[in-house]
Design a protein around this motif. Structure first.
Motif: not given
Length: 63
Positions: A16-40
């Motif tokens: 799921v691609v999220a624009r809202r923090p509430a949506t991201a909060a429902r995920a089990d795990l978040v892949a934080w992407l930055d400049a095409g790479r996984v930052r965290a």
């Protein structure tokens, strides 16, 4: 996420691609992407402690 979407995704592996923090909060795990790479890769609550991650969701960052 809407109730219908939660029902459809229940018990499934989903991306799921999220624009809202509430949506991201429902995920089990978040892949934080930055400049095409996984930052965290971590739960939203853990990432939220980082001001740079919170800035991703700010309205100013979207402008």
């Amino acid at each position: 996420m809407t109730q219908a979407l939660r029902q459809i995704l229940a018990g499934r592996t989903s991306l799921v691609v999220a624009r809202r923090p509430a949506t991201a909060a429902r995920a089990d795990l978040v892949a934080w992407l930055d400049a095409g790479r996984v930052r965290a890769l971590a739960p939203h609550a853990e990432l939220w402690a980082d001001p740079a991650y919170r800035a991703v969701f700010s309205t100013e960052a979207a402008s």
